[in-house]
Design an enzyme around this catalytic site. Structure first.
Site, mmCIF file in Angstrom:
data_model
loop_
_atom_site.group_PDB
_atom_site.id
_atom_site.type_symbol
_atom_site.label_atom_id
_atom_site.label_comp_id
_atom_site.label_asym_id
_atom_site.label_seq_id
_atom_site.Cartn_x
_atom_site.Cartn_y
_atom_site.Cartn_z
ATOM 1 N N GLY A 78 0.773 -1.300 0.077
ATOM 2 C CA GLY A 78 -0.027 0.105 -0.093
ATOM 3 C C GLY A 78 0.757 1.592 -0.095
ATOM 4 O O GLY A 78 1.856 1.595 0.695
ATOM 5 N N ARG A 142 1.205 -5.872 -4.834
ATOM 6 C CA ARG A 142 1.230 -6.792 -3.446
ATOM 7 C C ARG A 142 1.825 -7.980 -3.847
ATOM 8 O O ARG A 142 1.017 -9.190 -3.750
ATOM 9 C CB ARG A 142 -0.442 -6.185 -3.382
ATOM 10 C CG ARG A 142 -0.672 -4.914 -2.685
ATOM 11 C CD ARG A 142 -1.733 -5.769 -1.661
ATOM 12 N NE ARG A 142 -2.152 -4.279 -0.844
ATOM 13 C CZ ARG A 142 -1.459 -3.718 0.582
ATOM 14 N NH1 ARG A 142 -0.695 -4.331 1.040
ATOM 15 N NH2 ARG A 142 -1.609 -2.601 0.320
ATOM 16 N N ASP A 173 5.595 -7.595 5.520
ATOM 17 C CA ASP A 173 5.624 -9.133 4.777
ATOM 18 C C ASP A 173 7.099 -9.111 3.697
ATOM 19 O O ASP A 173 7.519 -9.439 3.515
ATOM 20 C CB ASP A 173 4.109 -9.342 3.744
ATOM 21 C CG ASP A 173 3.174 -9.856 5.231
ATOM 22 O OD1 ASP A 173 3.823 -10.828 6.368
ATOM 23 O OD2 ASP A 173 1.838 -10.240 4.873
ATOM 24 N N LYS A 199 7.989 1.174 5.543
ATOM 25 C CA LYS A 199 6.770 1.562 5.163
ATOM 26 C C LYS A 199 6.166 1.023 5.230
ATOM 27 O O LYS A 199 5.199 -0.130 5.560
ATOM 28 C CB LYS A 199 7.343 1.579 3.232
ATOM 29 C CG LYS A 199 5.434 1.501 2.498
ATOM 30 C CD LYS A 199 5.399 1.106 2.140
ATOM 31 C CE LYS A 199 4.219 0.233 2.585
ATOM 32 N NZ LYS A 199 3.459 -0.825 1.430
ATOM 33 N N THR A 200 4.644 1.803 5.503
ATOM 34 C CA THR A 200 3.658 1.715 5.796
ATOM 35 C C THR A 200 2.739 2.625 6.932
ATOM 36 O O THR A 200 3.321 2.720 7.898
ATOM 37 C CB THR A 200 3.381 -0.014 6.553
ATOM 38 O OG1 THR A 200 1.745 -0.033 6.872
ATOM 39 C CG2 THR A 200 3.832 0.239 7.920
ATOM 40 N N ASP A 202 0.426 1.677 8.251
ATOM 41 C CA ASP A 202 -0.734 1.340 10.002
ATOM 42 C C ASP A 202 0.511 1.767 10.437
ATOM 43 O O ASP A 202 0.046 1.457 11.887
ATOM 44 C CB ASP A 202 -0.735 -0.262 8.921
ATOM 45 C CG ASP A 202 -1.108 -0.165 7.890
ATOM 46 O OD1 ASP A 202 -1.964 0.740 8.034
ATOM 47 O OD2 ASP A 202 -1.452 -1.516 7.270
HETATM 48 P P1 FBP Z 1 0.828 -2.305 3.824
HETATM 49 O O1 FBP Z 1 0.510 -2.951 4.624
HETATM 50 O O2 FBP Z 1 0.680 -2.701 2.269
HETATM 51 O O3 FBP Z 1 1.494 -0.780 4.065
HETATM 52 O O4 FBP Z 1 -0.910 -1.320 3.139
HETATM 53 C C1 FBP Z 1 -2.045 -0.654 4.512
HETATM 54 C C2 FBP Z 1 -2.692 -0.265 3.992
HETATM 55 O O5 FBP Z 1 -3.403 0.865 3.268
HETATM 56 C C3 FBP Z 1 -3.803 -0.492 5.575
HETATM 57 O O6 FBP Z 1 -4.374 0.454 6.091
HETATM 58 C C4 FBP Z 1 -4.665 -1.780 4.940
HETATM 59 O O7 FBP Z 1 -5.909 -1.994 4.396
HETATM 60 C C5 FBP Z 1 -4.716 -2.233 3.378
HETATM 61 O O8 FBP Z 1 -3.425 -1.332 2.812
HETATM 62 C C6 FBP Z 1 -5.608 -1.409 1.762
HETATM 63 O O9 FBP Z 1 -4.945 -2.629 0.997
HETATM 64 P P2 FBP Z 1 -5.557 -2.040 -0.898
HETATM 65 O O10 FBP Z 1 -4.667 -0.960 -1.085
HETATM 66 O O11 FBP Z 1 -5.035 -2.754 -1.171
HETATM 67 O O12 FBP Z 1 -7.237 -1.348 -0.955
#
Ligand code: FBP
Length: 548
Positions: A78, A142, A173, A199-200, A202
């Protein structure tokens, strides 16, 4: 391309750099390291990259120079504000080593490496993206990089482009997979270093070594701004309860940080719900009680923050989701063939009694959301489940019952929101712009040091950026063994909200007052220019965690 005045100003912003990275840099090797647990198992799985020393970069009077190096970079998962600055820092760092160094970007995530889709990132391209949000410079994806066949396919293009080092910018991951890739290339004698970057949005990739993942700071500031605006609206009109779901996957770091920034009436923290073994009804009752107490004072308005992963932490839901994941993994085609209006009854029939009863009690929309397509790992996509609507509906039902009993005399008009995508590509705050640029420059220093299986690390983040400490952490040091899809796997430990930590303690000490009274804070938009206390502040979480 037409740019706003702010975009033009930001393209000229020079990220602040740790002093140690400004001129010549020397590498200081620390003591050998151990993984956080399961040392024997991890050492066995990573014979070539286990136990490496931690590295720190210090200023040196000797200029940093070397031979040209070709690097590759991948954005994984993400989006998170600041990714472009990691790439800019990496580019500048490689050019500092030698002006003829080159940087290649693999397109749309790890898949670009496997499919050999790439572009060369030239100075003109990099300059266009400095200090901007988004991952659009090369795109993200992803695809999981975990099979030997993918590693070998990737190696073909790395060799063809004479790439000596690959930087993978990703979450827990992706960095776990980067460590596996580093080990594999080392084991076959492939001359490619693999370096990770944390990165994230979250905020769940953090530990003793990694103080925060990039993007968390900006994303939470964006959400806090909007929640603050809603709170001011709500305090002006005095007629709505706003139920606001916040992204963050399993961990509630984003919800907690936003709560610390805006002081809402209610914020649910999933980790606490799980620790106290609360049921959905417990959570609904708690919110309804806050609504009723405020109504008794004539205040029929307020805000409720809900972390997106909440329902996975409620034991009964966890069991239902696990059974649904399992059922759909084996009967997907059969289920999808059932007419839409019969799917709910069909699912209920195929679940165990307890799960079937819970499933049948859910509002139709939520029941349907639980059976939507799974993510690439076979899990329910929590961001698609409208927990905010579920809770608002259930609180309304409870309050209606209390009204009949004379226990609630007020009005309850809920509105629901979900904030996630709004913040993931925002223009990075000064903190993220500086942090990311430093992470990229540090990655280039790790490449120059010749190491592999490391994560770029910048520490001491609540001090001014010039005093930040740059270095490298062996990725295996952050690993433990966990059961994933029925098998024990080496993974980087995911950080959930620490219920013993200072940010949560601050929240607990204040939440009763925030619930009863109207203590809203309206943080306003991210500031990029002005006094450091206005524009360079790290997140509240980081500040509280590092408070002496
Ligand atoms: P990452 O863990 O890859 O950084 O992504 C975070 C996130 O934004 C989460 O908060 C959310 O649940 C998810 O990605 C949403 O995924 P997508 O972008 O595939 O809709």
């Amino acid at each position: 391309m037409i740019k706003s005045a702010l975009q033009q100003a930001r393209s000229k912003y020079s990220p602040k750099l740790p002093k140690a990275l400004e001129g010549g840099v020397k590498t200081v090797f620390g003591a050998a390291t151990q993984s956080v647990s399961d040392q024997e198992a991890i050492a066995k799985l990573f014979p070539n990259t286990y136990g490496l020393p931690k590295l720190t970069f210090e200023a040196s009077s000797e200029a940093t120079s070397g031979t040209p190096i070709n690097g590759g970079v991948i954005l994984s998962g993400g989006q998170a504000p600041g990714g472009h600055n990691v790439i800019a820092g990496l580019f500048d760092g490689l050019k500092k080593i030698h002006p003829d160094s080159r940087l290649y970007g693999f397109l749309m995530g790890p898949d670009g490496l496997v499919q050999h889709n790439y572009i060369e990132l030239t100075a003109d391209i990099i300059d266009e993206y400095r200090n901007t949000g988004g991952f659009d410079i090369i795109g993200s994806g992803r695809t999981k990089l975990e099979e030997t066949a993918q590693f070998d396919k990737g190696l073909e293009i790395l060799k063809k482009l004479d790439i000596r080092a690959l930087v993978i910018i990703g979450g827990d991951d992706s960095n776990t997979n980067a460590a596996v890739l580093a080990e594999y290339y080392k084991s076959i004698g492939a001359p490619v270093q693999v370096i990770g970057c944390p990165k994230t949005i979250d905020g769940d990739l953090k530990n003793e070594q990694i103080e925060t993942s990039f993007g968390f700071d900006t994303a939470t500031k964006v959400y806090a701004e909007v929640i603050g605006n809603i709170q001011r609206d709500c305090n002006s009109a005095r007629k709505y309860w706003h139920f606001i779901k916040l992204m963050g996957r399993s961990a509630s770091h984003i919800a907690l940080e936003c709560a610390l920034q805006v002081q809402p009436n209610v914020a649910i923290i999933s980790e606490e719900v799980e620790a106290k073994n609360l049921t959905l009804d417990d959570v609904v009752t708690y919110i309804a009680e806050v609504v009723a107490a405020r109504a008794a004072k004539g205040e029929n308005f307020g805000t409720v923050l809900i972390p997106e992963g909440l329902i996975e932490f409620i034991p009964a839901f966890k069991a239902l989701i696990a059974e649904l994941n399992d059922y759909l993994a084996h009967h997907e085609a059969e289920f999808r063939a059932v007419p839409a209006d019969e799917q709910r009854a069909y699912v209920a029939e195929h679940l165990s009694a307890a799960n079937s009863a819970l499933y049948a009690s859910l509002p139709a929309t939520v029941a349907r959301q639980l059976t939507l397509d799974r993510d690439p790992h076979g899990n329910v996509q929590v961001s698609l489940i409208e927990t905010e609507k579920l809770l608002a509906e259930m609180v309304a039902t409870k309050l209606a019952a209390w009204k009949e009993e004379g226990r609630f005399t007020g009005k309850f008009s809920p509105l629901t929101h979900f904030f996630g995508y709004e913040g993931r590509c925002a223009m990075p705050s000064n903190f993220d712009a500086d942090y990311c640029y430093a992470l990229g420059r540090t990655a280039a220093c790790l490449i120059a040091s010749g190491v592999t299986g490391y994560m770029s690390s910048v520490q001491n983040l609540t001090a001014p950026a010039t005093e930040w400490i740059a270095g490298g952490i062996p990725t295996t040091m952050m690993m433990n063994m966990e059961r994933r899809h029925g098998e024990m796997k080496p993974v980087i430990q995911k950080a959930l909200v620490d219920l013993q930590g200072k940010p949560f303690a601050y929240f607990v000490a204040n939440r009763a007052e925030w619930a009863k009274d109207t203590c809203f804070i309206y943080p306003g938009p991210i500031q990029f220019y002005g006094e450091p206390e206005l524009c360079d502040q790290p997140s509240r979480t980081l500040s509280l965690e590092q408070a002496k």
